[in-house]
Design an enzyme around this catalytic site. Structure first.
Site, PDB file in Angstrom:
ATOM      1  N   PRO A  24     -14.446   9.181  25.697  1.00  0.00           N
ATOM      2  CA  PRO A  24     -13.691   8.377  24.950  1.00  0.00           C
ATOM      3  C   PRO A  24     -14.410   7.846  23.498  1.00  0.00           C
ATOM      4  O   PRO A  24     -15.439   7.309  23.907  1.00  0.00           O
ATOM      5  CB  PRO A  24     -13.093   7.123  25.687  1.00  0.00           C
ATOM      6  CG  PRO A  24     -14.005   7.061  26.709  1.00  0.00           C
ATOM      7  CD  PRO A  24     -14.430   8.403  27.019  1.00  0.00           C
ATOM      8  N   THR A  26     -13.419   5.925  19.697  1.00  0.00           N
ATOM      9  CA  THR A  26     -12.683   5.356  18.687  1.00  0.00           C
ATOM     10  C   THR A  26     -12.794   6.007  17.412  1.00  0.00           C
ATOM     11  O   THR A  26     -14.139   6.237  16.947  1.00  0.00           O
ATOM     12  CB  THR A  26     -13.058   3.847  18.441  1.00  0.00           C
ATOM     13  OG1 THR A  26     -12.747   3.257  19.613  1.00  0.00           O
ATOM     14  CG2 THR A  26     -12.274   3.390  17.529  1.00  0.00           C
ATOM     15  N   GLN A  98      -7.252   6.969  27.672  1.00  0.00           N
ATOM     16  CA  GLN A  98      -7.889   5.863  28.051  1.00  0.00           C
ATOM     17  C   GLN A  98      -7.359   4.331  27.526  1.00  0.00           C
ATOM     18  O   GLN A  98      -6.893   4.402  26.338  1.00  0.00           O
ATOM     19  CB  GLN A  98      -9.474   5.667  27.420  1.00  0.00           C
ATOM     20  CG  GLN A  98     -10.234   4.669  27.814  1.00  0.00           C
ATOM     21  CD  GLN A  98     -11.252   3.941  26.821  1.00  0.00           C
ATOM     22  OE1 GLN A  98     -11.197   3.722  25.794  1.00  0.00           O
ATOM     23  NE2 GLN A  98     -12.536   4.217  27.511  1.00  0.00           N
ATOM     24  N   HIS A 175      -9.962   1.069  30.797  1.00  0.00           N
ATOM     25  CA  HIS A 175     -11.473   0.690  29.874  1.00  0.00           C
ATOM     26  C   HIS A 175     -11.670  -0.506  30.376  1.00  0.00           C
ATOM     27  O   HIS A 175     -11.176  -1.723  29.942  1.00  0.00           O
ATOM     28  CB  HIS A 175     -10.930   0.889  28.227  1.00  0.00           C
ATOM     29  CG  HIS A 175     -12.408   0.732  27.604  1.00  0.00           C
ATOM     30  ND1 HIS A 175     -13.509   0.630  28.285  1.00  0.00           N
ATOM     31  CD2 HIS A 175     -12.596   1.116  26.401  1.00  0.00           C
ATOM     32  CE1 HIS A 175     -14.487   0.711  27.217  1.00  0.00           C
ATOM     33  NE2 HIS A 175     -14.035   0.915  26.376  1.00  0.00           N
ATOM     34  N   ASN A 178     -17.506  -2.343  27.818  1.00  0.00           N
ATOM     35  CA  ASN A 178     -17.976  -2.455  26.393  1.00  0.00           C
ATOM     36  C   ASN A 178     -17.295  -3.723  25.968  1.00  0.00           C
ATOM     37  O   ASN A 178     -17.011  -4.011  24.645  1.00  0.00           O
ATOM     38  CB  ASN A 178     -17.332  -1.370  25.848  1.00  0.00           C
ATOM     39  CG  ASN A 178     -18.103   0.052  25.928  1.00  0.00           C
ATOM     40  OD1 ASN A 178     -18.953  -0.120  26.825  1.00  0.00           O
ATOM     41  ND2 ASN A 178     -17.709   1.165  25.412  1.00  0.00           N
ATOM     42  N   TYR A 180     -14.227  -5.246  26.337  1.00  0.00           N
ATOM     43  CA  TYR A 180     -12.941  -5.271  26.209  1.00  0.00           C
ATOM     44  C   TYR A 180     -12.174  -6.220  27.155  1.00  0.00           C
ATOM     45  O   TYR A 180     -12.880  -6.888  28.332  1.00  0.00           O
ATOM     46  CB  TYR A 180     -12.235  -3.947  25.925  1.00  0.00           C
ATOM     47  CG  TYR A 180     -12.866  -3.386  24.630  1.00  0.00           C
ATOM     48  CD1 TYR A 180     -12.653  -3.840  23.407  1.00  0.00           C
ATOM     49  CD2 TYR A 180     -13.639  -2.102  24.956  1.00  0.00           C
ATOM     50  CE1 TYR A 180     -13.187  -3.133  22.249  1.00  0.00           C
ATOM     51  CE2 TYR A 180     -14.062  -1.605  23.703  1.00  0.00           C
ATOM     52  CZ  TYR A 180     -13.932  -2.151  22.479  1.00  0.00           C
ATOM     53  OH  TYR A 180     -14.689  -1.691  21.277  1.00  0.00           O
ATOM     54  N   ARG A 227     -13.372   3.032  33.788  1.00  0.00           N
ATOM     55  CA  ARG A 227     -14.804   3.122  33.034  1.00  0.00           C
ATOM     56  C   ARG A 227     -15.462   1.451  33.368  1.00  0.00           C
ATOM     57  O   ARG A 227     -14.716   0.466  32.945  1.00  0.00           O
ATOM     58  CB  ARG A 227     -14.563   3.464  31.616  1.00  0.00           C
ATOM     59  CG  ARG A 227     -15.879   3.674  30.901  1.00  0.00           C
ATOM     60  CD  ARG A 227     -15.602   4.123  29.358  1.00  0.00           C
ATOM     61  NE  ARG A 227     -16.660   5.281  29.081  1.00  0.00           N
ATOM     62  CZ  ARG A 227     -17.132   5.160  27.774  1.00  0.00           C
ATOM     63  NH1 ARG A 227     -16.616   4.143  26.886  1.00  0.00           N
ATOM     64  NH2 ARG A 227     -18.060   6.081  27.331  1.00  0.00           N
ATOM     65  N   ASN A 235     -20.165  -5.908  22.279  1.00  0.00           N
ATOM     66  CA  ASN A 235     -19.099  -7.192  22.065  1.00  0.00           C
ATOM     67  C   ASN A 235     -19.521  -8.365  22.969  1.00  0.00           C
ATOM     68  O   ASN A 235     -18.604  -9.089  23.409  1.00  0.00           O
ATOM     69  CB  ASN A 235     -17.836  -6.609  22.569  1.00  0.00           C
ATOM     70  CG  ASN A 235     -17.159  -5.491  21.622  1.00  0.00           C
ATOM     71  OD1 ASN A 235     -17.419  -5.726  20.486  1.00  0.00           O
ATOM     72  ND2 ASN A 235     -16.397  -4.499  21.948  1.00  0.00           N
ATOM     73  N   GLY A 317     -20.389  12.349  24.214  1.00  0.00           N
ATOM     74  CA  GLY A 317     -19.595  11.862  23.185  1.00  0.00           C
ATOM     75  C   GLY A 317     -19.961  12.146  22.026  1.00  0.00           C
ATOM     76  O   GLY A 317     -19.231  13.202  21.414  1.00  0.00           O
TER      77      GLY A 317
END
Length: 361
Positions: A24, A26, A98, A175, A178, A180, A227, A235, A317
């Protein structure tokens, strides 16, 4: 060469043609947060991968923290994704959505009226983020989620998963990496709660597991992947003394639910802290489903790690950005084109659907 990468695999109820996964990524092309013709072409062009995983798709307006990311909470969005999945399936591919709730990683200028920036605790993420309306803006302090907010968010993941299946997706990836929302509950840098959603390992993994349970109940556990990013720093995340125990317990519980796969992010190739071999091995041995390797892979390393039994599938990726025919290039040993980082997140087709095939290049 690359013999294992091109062996078939079984993922839940799906037969995958090979073990190459498109990770995945962005790309911020969903103007109005709705999938469009550009997005349809981007995924269809890469359908030779054994499995495509979409960019992060918001399960609710509250999860639309970034500019121009797609959602899956409206009829219009569902119809847009149906065109994407139809195109991928016509090309012989398999595709998971995702589901990504951005939590505190957001700005009101990127979000629709009536939405809120929510998180486990009222702790702002340091730094700025891009907004189309005002350029770089500081992250605001999120609202600490109430019990009602938490229940609402869990339900939104399940609702988005149902919409994903209605839109023709073969499954969904949650997700939990990372930095989130799911990861924000896992990590003490963002979770300062003292109730049943924070503090102990059992409490911090509760939100991830409740989301997984609700999603599995909605569409079937064999259509759900998770994931994760142990030791990730993206982040504002950070390590703590219980991190190894937390992830082992999380994947044990996720495996007991019957989830289809665990997707482990290791961004050490991009400068992030490495996910050690020991914790990777513990996660692999603790999880019943498939293990997706991820993090700076080329074909040779992918083949070696599959041969060593370190994983079942390998996610690529950035190589997929500039090489829509990446699967063919790997199979034939052809050189890879380099992506243009300046167009990773810009609107329009440039740097998105205009990279040529190997023959044209």
């Amino acid at each position: 060469m690359n013999e294992r990468l091109f062996t078939p695999a079984t993922l839940g109820r799906l037969a995958l043609a090979n073990r190459i996964v498109m990770a995945p990524m962005t790309r911020s092309r969903a103007v109005g947060n709705v999938p469009n013709a550009l997005i349809e072409k981007f995924y269809a062009d890469r359908a030779a991968a054994g499995l495509l995983i979409t960019e992060g798709v918001a399960p609710s307006p509250d999860g639309l923290g970034y500019a121009r990311i797609p959602g899956l909470f409206s009829d219009e969005q569902e119809r847009g994704w149906k065109r994407v999945t139809d195109a991928v399936h016509r090309a012989g591919g398999r595709i998971f959505a995702q589901l990504m709730h951005t939590g505190r990683v957001g700005h009101p200028a990127n979000m629709p009226a009536g939405s809120r920036i929510v998180a486990p605790s009222a702790v702002a993420l340091a730094g700025d983020m891009w907004t189309d309306a005002g350029g770089m803006q500081p992250h605001p302090v999120p609202a600490e989620m109430t019990e009602a907010d938490i229940a609402k968010a869990i339900g939104e993941f399940a609702s988005a998963a149902r919409r994903a299946i209605a839109a023709g997706f073969d499954g969904v990836e949650l997700h939990g990496a990372n930095g989130y929302l799911i990861d924000q509950f896992l990590n003490t840098a963002s979770n300062r709660r003292t109730d049943r959603w924070g503090g102990s390992v059992e409490n911090r993994i509760r939100f991830a597991l409740e989301v997984a349970k609700a999603t599995a109940a909605a569409i079937g556990a064999d259509r759900v992947g998770l994931r994760i990013s142990p030791y990730g720093a993206f982040n504002g995340m950070g390590p703590d003394a219980d991190m190894d125990a937390l992830y082992v317990r999380l994947v044990e519980e996720a495996g007991a639910l019957g989830l289809a796969y665990i997707h482990v992010v290791d961004h050490s190739s991009m400068g992030a802290p490495a996910v050690g071999d020991a914790i990777k091995a513990r996660i692999r041995s603790s999880f019943k489903g498939l293990y997706v390797l991820s993090g700076g892979y080329d074909a040779a390393r992918a083949e070696a790690d599959l041969a060593a039994g370190k994983g079942d599938l390998v996610a690529f990726g950035r190589p997929f950005i500039a090489n829509p025919d990446l699967v063919r290039r790997i199979r034939r040993g052809l050189p890879l084109a380099a992506p243009d980082a300046a167009t990773f997140y810009t609107p329009g087709e440039k740097g998105y659907i205009d990279y040529p095939l190997a023959e044209a290049a």
